[in-house]
Design a protein around this motif. Structure first.
Motif, PDB file in Angstrom:
ATOM      1  N   ILE A  17     -41.256  11.317  -7.665  1.00 41.11           N
ATOM      2  CA  ILE A  17     -42.039  10.738  -8.655  1.00 41.11           C
ATOM      3  C   ILE A  17     -41.833  11.137 -10.187  1.00 41.11           C
ATOM      4  N   ALA A  18     -41.278  10.450 -11.071  1.00 39.44           N
ATOM      5  CA  ALA A  18     -40.850  10.863 -12.435  1.00 39.44           C
ATOM      6  C   ALA A  18     -41.559   9.789 -13.418  1.00 39.44           C
ATOM      7  N   PRO A  19     -42.694   9.962 -13.887  1.00 39.73           N
ATOM      8  CA  PRO A  19     -43.246   8.948 -14.622  1.00 39.73           C
ATOM      9  C   PRO A  19     -42.754   8.934 -15.938  1.00 39.73           C
ATOM     10  N   GLY A  20     -42.130   9.660 -16.458  1.00 43.33           N
ATOM     11  CA  GLY A  20     -41.576   9.839 -17.913  1.00 43.33           C
ATOM     12  C   GLY A  20     -40.239   9.199 -17.815  1.00 43.33           C
ATOM     13  N   LEU A  21     -39.506   9.405 -16.730  1.00 44.71           N
ATOM     14  CA  LEU A  21     -38.217   8.570 -16.552  1.00 44.71           C
ATOM     15  C   LEU A  21     -38.353   6.982 -16.385  1.00 44.71           C
ATOM     16  N   ASN A  22     -39.543   6.899 -15.461  1.00 41.81           N
ATOM     17  CA  ASN A  22     -39.915   5.420 -15.009  1.00 41.81           C
ATOM     18  C   ASN A  22     -40.165   4.834 -16.663  1.00 41.81           C
ATOM     19  N   ARG A  23     -40.762   5.293 -17.653  1.00 47.57           N
ATOM     20  CA  ARG A  23     -41.284   4.691 -18.786  1.00 47.57           C
ATOM     21  C   ARG A  23     -40.044   4.443 -19.478  1.00 47.57           C
ATOM     22  N   ILE A  24     -39.011   5.716 -19.791  1.00 48.44           N
ATOM     23  CA  ILE A  24     -37.937   5.340 -20.704  1.00 48.44           C
ATOM     24  C   ILE A  24     -36.820   4.312 -20.137  1.00 48.44           C
ATOM     25  N   ASN A  25     -37.150   4.084 -18.741  1.00 51.32           N
ATOM     26  CA  ASN A  25     -36.136   3.176 -18.160  1.00 51.32           C
ATOM     27  C   ASN A  25     -36.725   1.730 -18.195  1.00 51.32           C
ATOM     28  N   GLY A  26     -37.933   1.638 -18.725  1.00 49.04           N
ATOM     29  CA  GLY A  26     -38.548   0.333 -18.968  1.00 49.04           C
ATOM     30  C   GLY A  26     -39.336  -0.061 -17.733  1.00 49.04           C
ATOM     31  N   LYS A  27     -39.499   0.655 -16.754  1.00 52.21           N
ATOM     32  CA  LYS A  27     -40.188   0.137 -15.513  1.00 52.21           C
ATOM     33  C   LYS A  27     -41.801   0.284 -15.436  1.00 52.21           C
ATOM     34  N   CYS A  28     -42.244   1.045 -16.464  1.00 55.49           N
ATOM     35  CA  CYS A  28     -43.878   1.026 -16.564  1.00 55.49           C
ATOM     36  C   CYS A  28     -44.416  -0.340 -17.046  1.00 55.49           C
ATOM     37  N   PRO A  29     -45.561  -0.749 -16.516  1.00 55.02           N
ATOM     38  CA  PRO A  29     -46.269  -1.829 -16.783  1.00 55.02           C
ATOM     39  C   PRO A  29     -46.759  -1.780 -18.232  1.00 55.02           C
ATOM     40  N   MET A  30     -46.606  -2.827 -19.132  1.00 56.91           N
ATOM     41  CA  MET A  30     -46.840  -2.634 -20.516  1.00 56.91           C
ATOM     42  C   MET A  30     -48.716  -2.790 -20.514  1.00 56.91           C
ATOM     43  N   THR A  31     -49.030  -2.054 -21.657  1.00 51.12           N
ATOM     44  CA  THR A  31     -50.220  -2.154 -21.753  1.00 51.12           C
ATOM     45  C   THR A  31     -51.023  -3.220 -22.875  1.00 51.12           C
ATOM     46  N   PRO A  32     -52.108  -3.882 -22.788  1.00 49.53           N
ATOM     47  CA  PRO A  32     -52.427  -4.641 -23.590  1.00 49.53           C
ATOM     48  C   PRO A  32     -52.216  -4.548 -25.215  1.00 49.53           C
ATOM     49  N   VAL A  33     -52.475  -3.228 -25.523  1.00 52.13           N
ATOM     50  CA  VAL A  33     -52.119  -2.916 -27.032  1.00 52.13           C
ATOM     51  C   VAL A  33     -50.601  -3.002 -27.306  1.00 52.13           C
ATOM     52  N   GLU A  34     -49.679  -2.699 -26.021  1.00 50.40           N
ATOM     53  CA  GLU A  34     -48.262  -2.584 -26.626  1.00 50.40           C
ATOM     54  C   GLU A  34     -47.912  -4.323 -26.720  1.00 50.40           C
ATOM     55  N   VAL A  35     -48.630  -5.248 -25.995  1.00 51.44           N
ATOM     56  CA  VAL A  35     -48.266  -6.646 -25.783  1.00 51.44           C
ATOM     57  C   VAL A  35     -48.644  -7.175 -27.402  1.00 51.44           C
ATOM     58  N   GLY A  36     -49.793  -6.632 -27.699  1.00 51.01           N
ATOM     59  CA  GLY A  36     -50.209  -7.119 -28.792  1.00 51.01           C
ATOM     60  C   GLY A  36     -49.551  -6.718 -30.071  1.00 51.01           C
ATOM     61  N   MET A  37     -48.907  -5.570 -30.189  1.00 51.86           N
ATOM     62  CA  MET A  37     -48.439  -5.375 -31.298  1.00 51.86           C
ATOM     63  C   MET A  37     -47.010  -5.647 -31.247  1.00 51.86           C
ATOM     64  N   MET A  38     -46.359  -6.059 -30.135  1.00 47.19           N
ATOM     65  CA  MET A  38     -44.956  -6.712 -30.080  1.00 47.19           C
ATOM     66  C   MET A  38     -45.177  -8.205 -30.631  1.00 47.19           C
ATOM     67  N   LEU A  39     -46.196  -8.834 -30.379  1.00 44.64           N
ATOM     68  CA  LEU A  39     -46.525 -10.181 -30.848  1.00 44.64           C
ATOM     69  C   LEU A  39     -46.765 -10.396 -32.220  1.00 44.64           C
TER      70      LEU A  39
END
Length: 560
Positions: A360-382
């Protein structure tokens, strides 16, 4: 030879070299002592110098060796979740941004160019054994969630035609994660499916009574046949069809395949691909209860989108509790979050995440784009892409993990946010409570007719929906698919400005537009080469026939 010079000092004569070398006069004892003292002081100075220099060289070498190790201990860019902190830092600039907003009616620029197509083929040639068989039966168990089951149903139609067998209405397998006991008729219009597909295969709701008697009226007594994943048509003709014929000396013969997910190759002859298209876009129509509620919600979204010509954005947000737990990603909930996720993983998947081989490598999952996006991330992107604060948005999701906390920033950025819970009354939703697949089907239809669809995580829901949108919208998916590897890196940069972030998001939107019309050609049987995600050109003939008869979207016509 040695001789005396005029002044009495000895001279050494070197006959071999014919050179005369004059030696130095001998030093006196006093001079010799003085020289020794000077040498001792010089040696002492050199030793003290070395004592100072050597440690410095040692420590500098040590630092140069250890520095890479320290850099390894530092989390790489994007490995740590800091999105909420970045939002707080940039919120003032986001609010003050008065630059021109993107219009929903003009988001998409690229158009699909239809190339010259080969001759249309239909499923009439799909059956390889003559007229539909009346004494051969195929039973499949469709496992997984809503759209994985949908894929299995379409594949079952193809295999029934290939084997010249009668198909029993596919059974939907219960899963302890989705926990939905719905049957086929609860999700789809069963009678419509049977009558629409009858020109290609025969579908029955029950096996004949005499056949059921031989198995004590229990389908589970029929021996299950295990089939390899992504099997080609030849496998079914060479391995499964003989079993179907030899199963017994009964008048009626039956084969039961379970599990059935991903048991047919993505790449098939054109007449078999046509059956997939026909099953997916014509024969499978959602049940009356689902279609009725979805139609109401689409109509209400259009009414609330009057400022954008009835156009709205739909977001498929995968930030439910089970999804966060399964991803093994870490957000900003600390010890409480870890404890809650451990409980969810234990409940849903038992000891799967505690096995020795599991890394289990949470940091690696995140930098590889495998973590579910949070609502705030979706909002900032849009907002970064240029969508205005008053853009109407439909949020398709299950129960969001810690919804009050995580949804608050998204609602600040987009106050017109709607969900099925805010659009429908409690009485309208009551028959769907506790049935995740039925609720997902409602979300599917509301997202299907949005002008912009935003996918935030992989899975079968966006996989099927993107393909369905391509089928409806002349080959364009009209979908924003974030570059999550780039996004997580930007959202960990605490020095990033809003202007810089907006520039990156503008490029990301343009890339989604460009890729929306692309059809990847992948040789392997993977999702990227799936006809469900990329229905054109294989489903072109069916698409053209629907347009010619004005039957597009016939199962859910919504006037704008």
């Amino acid at each position: 030879m040695t001789s005396k010079s005029a002044n009495g000092y000895a001279i050494n004569n070197n006959n071999n070299n014919n050179n005369n070398t004059q030696s130095s006069p001998p030093t006196s004892p006093k001079n010799r002592q003085s020289s020794r003292r000077r040498l001792r002081r010089r040696g002492s100075f050199r030793r003290r110098h070395l004592l100072l220099v050597v440690p410095l060289l040692y420590f500098s070498g040590l630092i140069s060796c250890v520095r890479p190790l320290f850099s390894l201990l530092q989390p790489p860019a994007g490995a740590v979740y800091r999105s909420h902190d970045i939002f707080q830092k940039l919120w003032t600039d986001i609010q003050a941004d008065n630059s021109s907003s993107i219009q929903l009616s003009s988001v998409w620029i690229y158009k699909r160019k239809l190339k010259e197509q080969r001759h249309c083929s239909t499923g009439n040639t799909a059956s390889t054994k003559g007229s539909p068989g009346t004494n051969l039966y195929l039973i499949v168990d469709a496992n997984g969630g809503l759209n994985q089951q949908r894929s299995s149903i379409c594949n079952a139609v193809v295999i029934a035609a290939l084997l010249n067998a009668t198909l029993l209405i596919p059974r939907l397998e219960f899963h302890n994660v989705w926990r939905d006991s719905s049957g086929f008729a609860d999700i789809y219009d069963e009678d419509h499916f049977i009558s629409t597909i009858k020109d290609y295969i025969t579908v029955v709701k029950e096996l004949p009574a005499d056949l059921m008697e031989k198995y004590d009226s229990d389908i589970s007594n029929i021996r299950n046949l295990r089939v390899q994943a992504w099997a080609p048509p030849s496998y079914y003709l060479e391995e499964v069809y003989p079993v179907l014929l030899k199963r017994s000396y009964f008048i009626c013969r039956v084969v039961h395949i379970s599990p059935f997910a991903n048991r047919l190759s993505m790449h098939l002859p054109s007449h078999l691909q046509f059956l997939r298209c026909f099953s997916n876009y014509e024969a499978l129509r959602f049940s009356l209860a689902i279609s009725t509620l979805a139609k109401k919600l689409v109509k209400r979204m259009i009414e609330r989108s009057s400022n954008s010509g009835g156009n709205y954005i739909s977001i498929h947000l995968r930030f439910e509790e089970d999804m966060v737990a399964f991803s093994c990603c870490i957000y900003d909930g600390g010890v409480v979050e870890k404890s809650e996720m451990d409980v969810v993983r234990e409940k849903g998947w038992g000891k799967k995440f505690k096995q020795k081989y599991r890394v289990i490598a949470p940091g690696l999952n995140r930098i590889n784009g495998k973590c579910p996006m949070t609502p705030v991330e979706v909002g900032m992107m849009l907002r970064g892409m240029g969508f205005a604060k008053d853009s109407p948005i439909y949020l398709a999701s299950g129960k969001i993990y810690q919804a009050d906390r995580y949804l608050a920033p998204l609602r600040k950025m987009f106050p017109l946010l709607q969900t099925k819970e805010t659009l429908a009354t409690k009485d309208e939703l009551a028959p769907f409570e506790g049935y995740s697949s039925r609720l997902a089907a409602v979300d599917y239809l509301v997202c299907l007719f949005s002008e912009v669809f935003v996918t935030t995580q992989g899975g079968n829901f966006p996989h099927f929906l993107i393909g369905h949108r391509r089928y409806l919208f002349n080959g364009h998916a009209k979908t924003i698919k974030p570059d999550k590897i780039k996004l997580v890196s930007l959202l960990q940069n605490t020095s990033i400005s809003w202007i810089e972030f907006k520039g990156q998001m503008g490029s990301m939107l343009a890339e989604s537009d460009r890729k929306g019309i692309m059809v990847p050609r992948v040789k392997k049987s993977t999702r990227k080469g799936s006809i469900y995600s990329n229905p054109l050109p294989e489903c072109r003939c069916l698409w053209e026939s629907k347009r010619a008869t004005n039957r597009s979207n016939s199962y859910l016509m919504v006037a704008r």
